[in-house]
Enzyme design. Sequence first.
Site, mmCIF file in Angstrom:
data_model
loop_
_atom_site.group_PDB
_atom_site.id
_atom_site.type_symbol
_atom_site.label_atom_id
_atom_site.label_comp_id
_atom_site.label_asym_id
_atom_site.label_seq_id
_atom_site.Cartn_x
_atom_site.Cartn_y
_atom_site.Cartn_z
ATOM 1 N N ARG A 162 20.667 18.011 6.804
ATOM 2 C CA ARG A 162 20.479 16.786 7.469
ATOM 3 C C ARG A 162 21.627 15.998 8.075
ATOM 4 N NH1 ARG A 162 18.315 12.017 3.129
ATOM 5 N NH2 ARG A 162 16.439 12.970 3.741
ATOM 6 N N LYS A 178 18.423 -1.294 7.028
ATOM 7 C CA LYS A 178 18.217 -1.829 5.975
ATOM 8 C C LYS A 178 19.375 -2.899 5.436
ATOM 9 C CE LYS A 178 15.198 -1.644 3.027
ATOM 10 N NZ LYS A 178 13.998 -2.221 2.388
ATOM 11 N N ILE A 195 6.079 2.351 -3.854
ATOM 12 C CA ILE A 195 6.774 1.476 -4.878
ATOM 13 C C ILE A 195 5.950 0.248 -5.112
ATOM 14 C CG2 ILE A 195 8.750 0.323 -6.056
ATOM 15 C CD1 ILE A 195 10.431 2.502 -4.303
ATOM 16 N N THR A 243 10.552 -3.052 11.840
ATOM 17 C CA THR A 243 10.196 -3.572 10.678
ATOM 18 C C THR A 243 11.257 -3.978 9.690
ATOM 19 O OG1 THR A 243 8.375 -2.197 10.632
ATOM 20 C CG2 THR A 243 9.042 -2.991 8.550
ATOM 21 N N TYR A 254 18.317 4.619 9.100
ATOM 22 C CA TYR A 254 17.475 3.858 7.990
ATOM 23 C C TYR A 254 18.388 2.921 7.072
ATOM 24 C CZ TYR A 254 15.508 3.159 3.412
ATOM 25 O OH TYR A 254 15.186 2.636 2.134
ATOM 26 N N ASP A 310 20.184 1.511 -2.522
ATOM 27 C CA ASP A 310 21.565 1.592 -2.801
ATOM 28 C C ASP A 310 22.118 2.465 -1.619
ATOM 29 O OD1 ASP A 310 20.378 4.324 -2.869
ATOM 30 O OD2 ASP A 310 21.052 4.669 -5.032
ATOM 31 N N GLU A 311 21.303 2.910 -0.715
ATOM 32 C CA GLU A 311 21.847 3.516 0.611
ATOM 33 C C GLU A 311 22.674 2.837 1.331
ATOM 34 O OE1 GLU A 311 19.789 6.302 2.999
ATOM 35 O OE2 GLU A 311 18.603 7.140 1.293
ATOM 36 N N THR A 348 0.845 2.073 8.023
ATOM 37 C CA THR A 348 1.267 2.890 8.801
ATOM 38 C C THR A 348 0.997 4.455 8.043
ATOM 39 O OG1 THR A 348 3.287 3.261 7.444
ATOM 40 C CG2 THR A 348 3.600 1.708 9.291
ATOM 41 N N ALA A 366 0.883 -1.212 -0.033
ATOM 42 C CA ALA A 366 -0.037 0.182 0.106
ATOM 43 C C ALA A 366 0.902 1.145 -0.224
ATOM 44 C CB ALA A 366 -0.834 -0.028 1.129
HETATM 45 P P1 NAD Z 1 6.943 3.774 1.524
HETATM 46 O O1 NAD Z 1 7.125 4.371 2.624
HETATM 47 O O2 NAD Z 1 5.781 4.448 0.663
HETATM 48 O O3 NAD Z 1 5.684 2.616 1.795
HETATM 49 C C1 NAD Z 1 6.108 1.558 2.875
HETATM 50 C C2 NAD Z 1 4.663 0.697 3.025
HETATM 51 O O4 NAD Z 1 5.246 -0.521 3.975
HETATM 52 C C3 NAD Z 1 3.498 1.298 3.525
HETATM 53 O O5 NAD Z 1 2.457 1.074 2.787
HETATM 54 C C4 NAD Z 1 3.510 0.982 4.992
HETATM 55 O O6 NAD Z 1 2.105 0.720 5.413
HETATM 56 C C5 NAD Z 1 4.063 -0.500 4.954
HETATM 57 N N1 NAD Z 1 4.773 -0.997 6.261
HETATM 58 C C6 NAD Z 1 5.595 -0.430 7.121
HETATM 59 N N2 NAD Z 1 5.956 -1.053 7.922
HETATM 60 C C7 NAD Z 1 5.287 -2.259 8.055
HETATM 61 C C8 NAD Z 1 5.126 -3.461 8.709
HETATM 62 N N3 NAD Z 1 5.822 -3.731 9.944
HETATM 63 N N4 NAD Z 1 4.271 -4.513 8.277
HETATM 64 C C9 NAD Z 1 3.721 -4.470 6.911
HETATM 65 N N5 NAD Z 1 3.826 -3.270 6.121
HETATM 66 C C10 NAD Z 1 4.410 -2.206 6.470
HETATM 67 O O7 NAD Z 1 8.119 3.066 0.979
HETATM 68 P P2 NAD Z 1 8.569 2.911 -0.600
HETATM 69 O O8 NAD Z 1 9.328 4.189 -0.703
HETATM 70 O O9 NAD Z 1 7.436 2.423 -1.367
HETATM 71 O O10 NAD Z 1 9.706 1.675 -0.327
HETATM 72 C C11 NAD Z 1 9.421 0.492 -0.597
HETATM 73 C C12 NAD Z 1 10.808 -0.452 -0.442
HETATM 74 O O11 NAD Z 1 11.560 0.089 -1.686
HETATM 75 C C13 NAD Z 1 11.286 0.084 0.918
HETATM 76 O O12 NAD Z 1 11.847 -1.363 1.440
HETATM 77 C C14 NAD Z 1 12.438 0.745 0.850
HETATM 78 O O13 NAD Z 1 13.437 0.456 1.659
HETATM 79 C C15 NAD Z 1 12.783 0.481 -0.675
HETATM 80 N N6 NAD Z 1 13.497 1.712 -1.434
HETATM 81 C C16 NAD Z 1 12.839 2.810 -1.650
HETATM 82 C C17 NAD Z 1 13.416 3.730 -2.640
HETATM 83 C C18 NAD Z 1 12.438 4.981 -2.641
HETATM 84 O O14 NAD Z 1 13.409 6.143 -3.209
HETATM 85 N N7 NAD Z 1 11.604 5.377 -2.385
HETATM 86 C C19 NAD Z 1 14.674 3.524 -3.092
HETATM 87 C C20 NAD Z 1 15.116 2.277 -3.007
HETATM 88 C C21 NAD Z 1 14.683 1.211 -2.239
HETATM 89 O O1 DAU Z 2 18.491 5.990 -2.799
HETATM 90 C C1 DAU Z 2 17.527 5.272 -2.155
HETATM 91 C C2 DAU Z 2 16.732 5.967 -0.852
HETATM 92 O O2 DAU Z 2 16.251 7.484 -1.465
HETATM 93 C C3 DAU Z 2 15.526 4.991 -0.426
HETATM 94 O O3 DAU Z 2 16.304 4.019 0.203
HETATM 95 C C4 DAU Z 2 14.865 5.913 0.650
HETATM 96 O O4 DAU Z 2 13.824 5.135 1.121
HETATM 97 C C5 DAU Z 2 14.369 7.004 0.228
HETATM 98 O O5 DAU Z 2 13.825 7.993 1.121
HETATM 99 C C6 DAU Z 2 15.615 8.004 -0.845
HETATM 100 O O6 DAU Z 2 16.446 8.594 0.178
HETATM 101 P P1 DAU Z 2 17.002 9.820 0.352
HETATM 102 O O7 DAU Z 2 17.434 10.485 1.607
HETATM 103 O O8 DAU Z 2 18.175 9.953 -0.724
HETATM 104 O O9 DAU Z 2 15.641 10.679 -0.215
HETATM 105 P P2 DAU Z 2 15.018 12.075 0.324
HETATM 106 O O10 DAU Z 2 13.931 12.386 -0.673
HETATM 107 O O11 DAU Z 2 14.688 12.197 1.696
HETATM 108 O O12 DAU Z 2 16.189 13.190 -0.089
HETATM 109 C C7 DAU Z 2 16.761 13.299 -1.279
HETATM 110 C C8 DAU Z 2 17.951 14.322 -1.193
HETATM 111 O O13 DAU Z 2 17.262 15.522 -1.031
HETATM 112 C C9 DAU Z 2 18.751 14.151 -0.143
HETATM 113 O O14 DAU Z 2 20.075 14.574 -0.550
HETATM 114 C C10 DAU Z 2 18.428 15.273 0.670
HETATM 115 C C11 DAU Z 2 17.560 16.220 0.038
HETATM 116 N N1 DAU Z 2 16.437 17.011 0.776
HETATM 117 C C12 DAU Z 2 15.549 16.141 1.365
HETATM 118 C C13 DAU Z 2 14.383 16.508 1.863
HETATM 119 C C14 DAU Z 2 13.151 15.509 2.284
HETATM 120 C C15 DAU Z 2 16.346 18.320 1.050
HETATM 121 O O15 DAU Z 2 17.382 19.165 0.548
HETATM 122 N N2 DAU Z 2 15.375 18.712 1.547
HETATM 123 C C16 DAU Z 2 14.212 17.926 2.144
HETATM 124 O O16 DAU Z 2 13.401 18.671 2.683
#
Ligand code: NAD
Ligand code: DAU
Length: 341
Positions: A273, A153, A15, A100, A149, A126-127, A39, A12
């Site tokens: 940050r 992971k 991604i 989680t 975070y 990739d983090e 959540t 939900a």
């Molecule tokens: P998101 O924060 O949008 O969604 C996370 C989902 O997980 C939510 O639906 C939440 O309700 C559910 N969730 C959280 N804790 C849970 C639990 N204990 N049990 C069951 N469900 C739970 O996340 P996203 O950005 O879609 O990321 C999805 C995955 O991809 C994550 O594992 C994240 O680490 C990874 N990822 C994200 C990015 C990015 O840029 N967003 C990049 C690389 C990898």
């Molecule tokens: O690289 C993959 C990761 O990308 C995922 O694993 C994470 O779940 C996802 O949140 C994301 O992490 P980042 O920390 O890179 O994403 P975020 O959108 O928080 O920040 C992207 C960049 O922008 C980072 O350099 C910090 C900066 N930023 C972020 C926020 C929220 C700002 O300058 N201002 C802001 O308010």
Amino acid sequence: MNIRRLLVTGGAGFIGSNFIRYELEQYPDLHIVNFDKLTYAGNLDNLLGIDEHRYTFIRGDIADADALANAMEGCDAAVNFAADTHVDRSILGATEFISTNVTGVYNLLEQTRTKGLARLLLVSTDEVYGSIEKGSFRETDPVSPGNPYSASKASGELIALAHHRTYGTPVIITRGSNTYGPYQYPEKVLPLFVTNAIDNQPLPLYKGGEHNVRDWLFVRDHCSGIDCALRRGTPGEIYNIAGGNERENIVLTRKILALLGKSEDLIRLVPDRPGHDRRYSIDASKLKKLGWAPQMDWDEGMALTVKWYQENEWWWRKVKSGEFLEYYKRQYGKRFADETS
Ligand code: NAD
Ligand code: DAU
């Protein structure tokens, strides 16, 4: 690999919901079970309109082994998206991240082993590699996470690799870049800046981090990469999924403002940050050898994504209320007071 019933955990979220749509579209005989705790980041609006005959939703927590075991009944494979995902929130407090991203992942591994699932794919990031000044990380490079975070992971990943080695659990790990597209919770930089700019609100760009670099991966390309690794990957292996679009944060910010026709006066340089990773860069040749390649061009993907937020205010205005406003105040209140430009 033939999968008939696929468990998607965290479906939900951003991604995960895009992945469920992708899978149902690609595989007409597939049934998906979406197990999600809902959540603050989980949102069933993300899945409106999907084919209910081929989809089951169960609310639950992957840290709850019994609930997870019940949801997994009858599934051939599982893909885990469930995670606490926002770096800034992990800096404010990481208890849920450990529950989680570590305990939940361990439960998934144990249930996969005892139930004899053919595959478990863990969606990682990739983090986990940390920052890199020059070149790009390969899957053989060591992990060096720089914030709570990414450390959670990486911990889940290490347990998974040990599980594979000890018990032969058929687990595959993907490490994706910064993902963008429709349905992303507006705490992440891209949807936060787009929706703030639509409302003529300031964009809090971290000062000192304005030249930090992220690699942008369109969400559908991330989903096709996960699908490729799930069906064609080898258990025990890791696959990077890169977008090939490295951009400085200031470039991303200016692009958003240009697409919306808004002034750069909306940019506010606010305190950085802590522990901010400077540059992420990964090499995806290993997955490309399995036949995957990203399809979306950055300019096109950005235009499409910004337009989606412009056309779907009903979606993000609901999200940017309640819990979000409390978080926003906690994260940015003092930062705006201390802003340096
Ligand atoms: P998101 O924060 O949008 O969604 C996370 C989902 O997980 C939510 O639906 C939440 O309700 C559910 N969730 C959280 N804790 C849970 C639990 N204990 N049990 C069951 N469900 C739970 O996340 P996203 O950005 O879609 O990321 C999805 C995955 O991809 C994550 O594992 C994240 O680490 C990874 N990822 C994200 C990015 C990015 O840029 N967003 C990049 C690389 C990898
Ligand atoms: O690289 C993959 C990761 O990308 C995922 O694993 C994470 O779940 C996802 O949140 C994301 O992490 P980042 O920390 O890179 O994403 P975020 O959108 O928080 O920040 C992207 C960049 O922008 C980072 O350099 C910090 C900066 N930023 C972020 C926020 C929220 C700002 O300058 N201002 C802001 O308010």
